[in-house]
Design a protein around this motif. Structure first.
Motif, mmCIF file in Angstrom:
data_model
loop_
_atom_site.group_PDB
_atom_site.id
_atom_site.type_symbol
_atom_site.label_atom_id
_atom_site.label_comp_id
_atom_site.label_asym_id
_atom_site.label_seq_id
_atom_site.Cartn_x
_atom_site.Cartn_y
_atom_site.Cartn_z
ATOM 1 N N ARG B 73 0.813 -1.223 0.000
ATOM 2 C CA ARG B 73 0.000 0.000 0.000
ATOM 3 C C ARG B 73 0.839 1.262 0.000
ATOM 4 N NH1 ARG B 73 -4.933 -0.694 4.244
ATOM 5 N NH2 ARG B 73 -6.419 -1.321 2.673
ATOM 6 N N GLU B 77 0.065 3.093 -3.364
ATOM 7 C CA GLU B 77 -0.888 4.193 -3.236
ATOM 8 C C GLU B 77 -0.203 5.546 -3.040
ATOM 9 O OE1 GLU B 77 -3.734 3.071 -0.246
ATOM 10 O OE2 GLU B 77 -4.128 1.132 -1.201
ATOM 11 N N GLY B 126 -9.282 -4.826 5.202
ATOM 12 C CA GLY B 126 -9.273 -4.338 3.834
ATOM 13 C C GLY B 126 -8.162 -4.908 2.992
ATOM 14 N N ASN B 129 -5.615 -1.608 -2.506
ATOM 15 C CA ASN B 129 -6.378 -0.954 -3.560
ATOM 16 C C ASN B 129 -5.467 -0.645 -4.744
ATOM 17 O OD1 ASN B 129 -8.070 0.439 -5.167
ATOM 18 N ND2 ASN B 129 -8.680 1.950 -3.637
ATOM 19 N N ASP B 131 -6.529 0.531 -7.677
ATOM 20 C CA ASP B 131 -7.119 1.476 -8.621
ATOM 21 C C ASP B 131 -6.158 2.585 -9.024
ATOM 22 O OD1 ASP B 131 -9.313 -0.048 -8.465
ATOM 23 O OD2 ASP B 131 -10.510 1.328 -7.250
ATOM 24 N N LYS B 132 -5.526 3.153 -8.033
ATOM 25 C CA LYS B 132 -4.632 4.284 -8.316
ATOM 26 C C LYS B 132 -3.482 3.879 -9.237
ATOM 27 C CE LYS B 132 -2.199 8.067 -6.116
ATOM 28 N NZ LYS B 132 -2.151 8.899 -4.900
#
Lengths: 204, 204
Positions: B73, B77, B126, B129, B131-132
């Motif tokens: 992360r 991110e 979680g 992610n 997406d970025k």
DNA sequence: GTCTATATTCCGATAGAC
DNA sequence: GTCTATCGGAATATAGAC
């Protein structure tokens, strides 16, 4: 047991069942009872055909290992040009794993847990000879057709790109939220994608 | 038990011992007795500190998983340019694995054997992610700075090239006849080699 | 060859003294 | 907190009938 038990001999059904159970649970996690159930026979019969758990395991391991690694020889030791060799390796290797998706993590994990056993029991019959491939890479570098690179690193790149996705699949599936069909499509695409990626990086 | 048992509390020694035993033998292959011996204490004490084998395992797994994946992360991110991100990811990731070389195969194998358990027990908090990072790759493609490539495939390339050598090590070591020092040197070199290889392939 | 029943070993877990 | 002793279940393996 799933179906068509009477289509095969007891021995064949045991082998299929054992493969399934060992491959998903590993040697220490597999239960003889589970294998018997999966094969639709009795526990005692396992010992009749294969003397004990270890012997049964060795049979399964040898089959999967043979499918995974000595297969390399045919490609690595062939007379193909380097780029063709890379393409053929990636394509055939990923194809094999599409048919045996659990084989890589199973085999590599068992080797990891008992490296000594592996060297003594499973490595008979010689190892893969990389000399020819290494020399081929070296001469392509000297000829100026590919960039300068450590041949061992390049071979590791090839193996990594082909094998890892199958090992990481359960993690990737949940972490990246990738479903079964998506995964299969990605792997199918990788048969072309990986060699393109490799050659794109080393070609001058 | 190895040395300096009195340097740490019993609990700490148990955790170190459990890590070592679980990581080399897996959950089903590990023996509480072995962990006790390794920690230089009695078996009953394991149950005093951790209620049972499963709880002790979960503690170890969580520690290693946290080290391996949520670490992503911070890098994925972040706001770094794509190439810097790739370089930093490879370097930090390989560094972590040089310090915990058995972590990847252990974690991935346990997930492979119990994917449902993993999703329920270990995935709380979680997921990573992507997406970025995916969007960043997409816009680099649109801007014409890198070649057209499926972002998921590119991310798989990155993970594969960094992680696989540690998973395949015992096999590579015997099949390719690579010793411990050679392996470490290769991995050290990979911290630069892998990003160079990746960027070399996607840069326009 | 295939089964049921049983022997035997192993291992996680607990009881209880100190 | 730490130990010894032991329980109870699980799993591999064998005996022996059919």
């Amino acid at each position: 047991m799933v179906k068509n038990e009477k289509d095969q001999s007891a021995e064949e059904r045991i082998l299929m069942a054992a493969k399934k159970v060992f491959v998903t649970r590993g040697l220490s996690g597999a239960r003889m009872q589970d294998i018997a159930d999966e094969a639709g026979i009795n526990k005692a019969l396992l010992h009749y055909y294969f003397r004990n758990k270890e012997k049964l395991f060795e049979t399964i391991f040898a089959e999967l290992f043979t499918g995974l690694f000595p297969r390399l020889r045919n490609i690595f030791e062939s007379d193909l040009p380097l780029f063709d060799k890379i393409e053929r390796f990636c394509s055939e290797y990923i194809d094999y794993m599409l048919q045996n998706p659990h084989a890589p993590i199973f085999v590599l994990n068992e080797i990891h847990q008992r490296p000594e056993w592996f060297v003594k029991k499973a490595l008979r019959g010689g190892i893969v000879n990389l000399d020819k491939l290494i020399q081929q890479i070296t001469s392509e570098i000297k000829a100026g057709r590919i960039i300068s690179i450590n041949p061992i690193q390049l071979i590791m790149h090839m193996l990594s790109l082909c094998i890892f996705p199958f090992i990481g699949k359960p993690m990737l599936a949940s972490v990246m939220e990738i479903g079964e069909e998506t995964f299969l499509a990605l792997m199918e695409a990788r048969k072309k994608e990986v060699p393109k990626f490799i050659i794109g990086s080393i070609k001058k």
